[in-house]
Design an enzyme around this catalytic site. Structure first.
Site, short mmCIF file in Angstrom:
data_model
loop_
_atom_site.label_atom_id
_atom_site.label_comp_id
_atom_site.label_asym_id
_atom_site.label_seq_id
_atom_site.Cartn_x
_atom_site.Cartn_y
_atom_site.Cartn_z
CG LEU A 170 -2.16 -0.92 1.08
CD1 LEU A 170 -3.03 -0.83 2.32
CD2 LEU A 170 -2.98 -0.58 -0.16
CB CYS A 171 3.99 2.27 1.72
SG CYS A 171 5.11 0.93 1.36
CB THR A 172 4.39 0.71 -3.63
OG1 THR A 172 5.50 0.10 -3.00
CG2 THR A 172 4.71 0.97 -5.09
#
Lengths: 449, 523
Positions: free
Chosen positions: A211-213
């Site tokens: 999700l951080c990507t």
């Protein structure tokens, strides 16, 4: 021409050569003759799971391979994008249940064949439904569905006192799968050859982007699309869930993804790619489906008739660079939870059905919640639908020992949701239950024997 | 009519609009429409092939109802070609479908020019003599040809095309073109501006592995007299060097760098496969050269000059842990180099075209661009005339197959598939085609096979009794499941030939329906 059993004017002109004549490169049970041909027609019952790219081909192939009693189960309706390969469907069929149209089309063309369609989810069927087939053929595109059917078929398997599979309880499965120019076909004889779960590593889990990507460092068009699909949608549409089959929803995701891509200078977001990423579309073509289904149908015929050796046990086909086929003989996982003798659980005779169900939730190998419980052909408890739940609820307070007719050991099937985190899925497990006190005596005897 | 884009969505994702356009332009001729042929065409019609012509001279019999889905009870007594054609048309109204009620053998004998109108001929269930004749006709007319045959639990597929050049071979696994051990000046400069020792942990964990590897390789070369790691020890050490640069355990980019370090160790320059194409005599072009070979000639010049031993840069990079900015800028850097390489190749193509007296702009920019992008993956397939294979197969290969256990059944079927045609030429029937006389057929087939082997130069080689019995048991049966398999294989190959994407099979594919240990034989 001399007196002939094979009549050139018969519909089974070609098949008869294989079924009526003896050979040396055949299965151990092969007994050639008209009886065999008639038995295949009359007694062999084949279930085809899935009426899509593989299912359509399978129904045709089986109907033209001497089988007359076929059933097909599929929960989907026909879509326009099916028409490049699912040859039993026409444009005017779009929106109709696949199983029903497929069954009708094959029966129209191959006289004498009866195909019963089932327009429903595979989980909706009782276990008895699956137990009545001679062979189950799988034409599926999902790992979950394969796992489910595999567990059902392996659930019928019984082991004798030496932990050897009891032959009459082996429910053969033939499984096919394709992607683009590649595919596989395999034969599963539960207890004898590896089941789907023994070699689950053949299907690596789908890659998911962190999700951080998506939120912070998008790099590819797919990242932008998944951001719009998984993060932005929920932010904007509070409470309304995303429907991949709704073109307006898809269009919204596409436009959001395109905006984000522009913001970051990332090329390549298209509507087609958006659909591909969001729906995880696997490319599919008629020719590969034809090859794999034909291999599966041929193996089905061989298992049912013994007219030749059977595939042992996994065939891969790859037409991307030249043509490569390979047969691999995978080995069984002797500790497999699905096709092995079953998970052993020891209980006090006083344990109630309710307590037993609660235990399943904490059992490290099961982690199963909301379980329904069956013994033999009997539903002890059904978590759903509400009507059956109500009817079986009164059993919850009774000791399982009594519900199992005070038998010291027994096989129990439980269905429920199992697994951890977002990998939870509905599954079926076979348990070997032994009751203490009664069970111990049993074990002692086995040890002394 | 349905929106074709939606209808063909699942295949457009494989061969794209160009591939689809090629299919829609193609005209296919099918010889004999038993199940093998019908199933081949079915798979092509569904995918939107341009036009089909079904040639078959027979009428529908009861036996056909049991193995061919495209005929039904109401077709009995009617021309098979007509019934099959009607069913195929039902599958896709965008396809132009027609039929000719004529025996293929008659057409081959009396009207060879008939075949020159097609893009590709699918010839099914032909015997050897007709195959040889048709092959010659198609080769002379420059028409692509595929033979397919189902016979009991065996069968074969064989392509016959003089030359098939593939630009978009789209291999599944191919080393990406990153030039980590041979960076061009701009990539070198870009790398210099990145600080691997940055004190900002967020920046550090977002340096893409390309830069980590280019930098580490450069440092290594400096301290090793210009050499890169080559021994196993050195490679291991190289990975340790990268590992030592990590400042935290969660740095995915450095983990990726360690995993991708083999790309640094890969050899520079072009592959031996590409070299073979560059060295082909066809690369010495004249006015008759095809576009493909003109481009190969230009490529050869490029590699020898501007390329410095390398092919044009492909221009794409795989996804990797990175900040968005660095990734996008790197991507642009690779694209810019690819574009520059392309422009040089394009100029060379134009010059060559001019030199050989052709319009310098007769090859489009798009085609040259695609050629450059795929330069490392070019593939050329050539197929012998079938007559040549039949009369003088590659003997060492044949002998190897005959003694190799992996191949023994497949090569046995290969010999027997040929032997049954000799048998039928002698006795007017296939072995075991009718009941009675089975023992005699078995011994006759054995004699035929032995004499065939001896004609091929394999004196003393024999086949197992079991396999000969098996072949007689089949009695030329065309089983539906086998036909569907063979037809599926044939149609996949047709698609590859027509789209000019992916690599078609080489040699002869022998289907082994007993245990599925099918093989490709290169004879």
């Amino acid at each position: 021409m001399v007196e002939s059993r094979i009549s050139s004017s018969s519909r089974s002109r070609d098949l008869d050569k294989l079924l009526l004549r003896p050979g040396n490169l055949v299965g151990p049970t092969f007994e050639p003759g008209t009886q065999l041909r008639d038995d295949l027609q009359e007694y062999a019952r084949i279930l085809v799971v899935g009426a899509g790219g593989l299912g359509c081909e399978l129904l045709k192939d089986l109907a033209l391979s001497g089988f007359r009693n076929l059933e097909v189960i599929d929960m989907d309706r026909i879509e326009v994008s099916n028409l490049n390969r699912q040859f039993l469907f026409r444009l005017e069929d779009v929106g109709q249940p696949k199983a029903e149209v497929a069954a009708k089309r094959v029966m129209e063309r191959v006289s004498g064949v009866n195909i019963v369609p089932h327009f429903c989810r595979i989980e909706e069927k009782e276990l008895e439904f699956y137990s009545e087939f001679s062979i189950i053929v799988l034409g599926l595109d999902s790992v979950e569905a394969r796992s489910y059917i595999n567990a059902v078929a392996c659930g019928f398997l019984e082991y004798d006192s030496n932990d050897e599979p009891v032959e009459e309880t082996v429910k053969p499965m033939v499984d096919g799968g394709t992607e683009g120019f590649k595919g596989h076909a395999r034969v599963i004889l539960p207890g004898m050859t590896p089941c789907f779960e023994c070699t689950i590593w053949l299907f690596p889990p789908q890659v998911k982007f962190p999700l951080c990507t998506l939120a912070e460092t998008p790099r590819t068009a797919a990242h932008c699309i998944e951001y719009a699909h998984l993060i932005k949608w929920d932010e904007v549409h509070s409470g309304k869930s995303f429907d991949p089959d709704n073109p307006e929803h898809m269009q919204w995701v596409y436009l959001e993804a395109a905006k984000r891509a522009q913001l970051f200078g990332i090329p390549g977001v298209t509507y087609s790619l958006t659909q591909g990423v969001v729906k995880n579309i696997i490319p599919a073509i008629a020719s590969t489906n034809a090859i794999i289904s034909a291999a599966c149908a041929l193996e089905t015929l061989k298992i049912a008739s013994g007219c030749s050796k059977t595939l042992s046990n996994y065939l891969t086909y790859n037409g991307v660079e030249g043509l490569h086929t390979k047969v691999t003989e995978f080995v069984k996982d002797k500790d497999c939870l699905v096709c092995g003798p079953g998970i052993f659980i020891e209980l006090e005779t006083s344990v109630t059905l309710k307590m037993f169900i609660d235990q399943l939730e904490d059992h490290p190998k099961l982690l199963m919640s909301g379980a329904s419980v069956r013994v033999g052909g009997k539903n002890l408890y059904m978590a759903a639908p509400p009507l059956l739940e109500e009817m079986t609820r009164s059993n919850l307070g009774l000791p399982l020992f009594e519900l199992m007719d005070k038998s010291p050991t027994g096989v129990v099937h439980v269905t429920g949701t199992a697994g951890k985190g977002d990998k939870r899925q509905s599954c079926l497990r076979k348990l070997r239950v032994a009751f203490k006190a009664v069970g111990i005596a049993d074990t002692d005897m086995a040890g002394g024997a | 009519m349905a929106e074709p884009k939606t209808k063909y969505d699942r295949q457009l994702r494989i061969w794209g609009e160009q591939g689809q356009a090629a299919l829609e332009k193609a005209s296919i001729c099918l010889l004999n429409c038993g199940p093998t042929g019908s199933e081949t065409l079915k798979n092509l019609v569904l995918g939107g092939i341009g036009s089909i012509t079904v040639v078959d001279g027979s009428k529908v019999e009861h036996g056909d109802l049991g193995n061919n889905f495209m005929v039904s009870e109401s077709s009995l007594g009617q021309p098979k070609a007509k019934c099959v054609c009607a069913f195929l048309q039902e599958l896709n109204d965008a396809v132009k479908a027609k039929f000719i009620e004529e025996h293929p053998v008659t057409l081959i004998e009396t009207n060879p020019s008939f075949f020159s109108q097609f893009t590709l001929v699918v010839a099914t269930q032909l015997v050897e003599d007709s195959m040889v004749k048709l092959d010659r006709i198609c080769r002379d007319a420059n028409v692509m040809l595929i033979f397919a045959r189902s016979y009991g639990l065996t069968g074969f597929v064989r392509i016959s095309v003089k030359e098939h050049a593939v630009i978009e071979s789209k291999p599944d696994h191919f080393l990406d073109d990153l030039r980590l051990n041979n960076p061009w000046p701009e990539l070198k400069k870009f790398t210099e501006n990145v600080d691997l020792d940055t004190s900002d942990p967020v920046v550090h964990k977002h340096i893409p592995y390309i830069l980590i590897l280019v930098k580490t390789a450069e440092e290594w070369a400096k301290s090793h007299g210009g050499r890169l790691p080559s021994t196993r020890e050195e490679k291991k050490e190289f990975k340790e060097v990268i590992k030592a640069k990590m400042v935290a355990t969660d740095e995915d980019n450095f983990k990726e760098a360690i995993e991708a370090s083999f790309k640094v160790f890969a050899s520079q320059g072009i592959s031996s496969d590409l070299k073979r194409i560059l060295d082909d005599t066809c690369a010495e072009v004249d006015s008759g050269a095809s576009d493909f070979w003109v481009m190969v000639a230009a490529l050869k010049e490029f590699i020898a000059n501007e390329g410095g031993g390398e092919a044009p840069l492909e221009g794409s990079i795989p996804d990797m842990t990175s900040s968005t900015e660095l990734y996008v800028n790197l991507q642009k850097l690779y694209q810019a180099k690819a574009e520059a390489d392309f422009l040089v190749v394009e100029q060379r193509v134009r010059n060559i075209l001019k030199k050989i007296g052709r319009d310098p702009y007769s090859i489009s920019k798009t085609v040259i661009k695609s050629f450059c992008k795929n330069a490392r993956k070019l593939t050329v397939c050539r197929y012998k005339l079938i007559e040549e294979e039949f009369n003088s197969p590659v003997l060492p290969e044949l002998q190897k197959y005959l003694t190799d256990e992996e191949y023994s059944v497949a090569v046995g079927f290969y010999i027997l598939l040929r032997a049954v045609d000799r048998f039928s030429a002698n006795y007017n029937t296939f072995p075991g085609q009718f009941d009675g006389g089975m023992d005699e057929d078995i011994s006759r087939l054995k004699t035929t096979a032995v004499s065939l082997l001896s004609d091929l130069g394999c004196n003393g080689s024999t086949l197992t009794e079991d396999l000969i019995n098996e072949m007689c048991r089949y009695g030329a049966a065309e089983l539906h499941a086998v036909a569907a398999y063979i037809g599926g294989v044939a149609s996949q190959e047709v698609i590859k030939l027509i789209t000019r994407q992916f690599v078609p099979m080489s040699g002869t594919f022998i289907f082994n329906g007993i245990d599925h240990k099918s093989q490709l034989l290169s004879l």
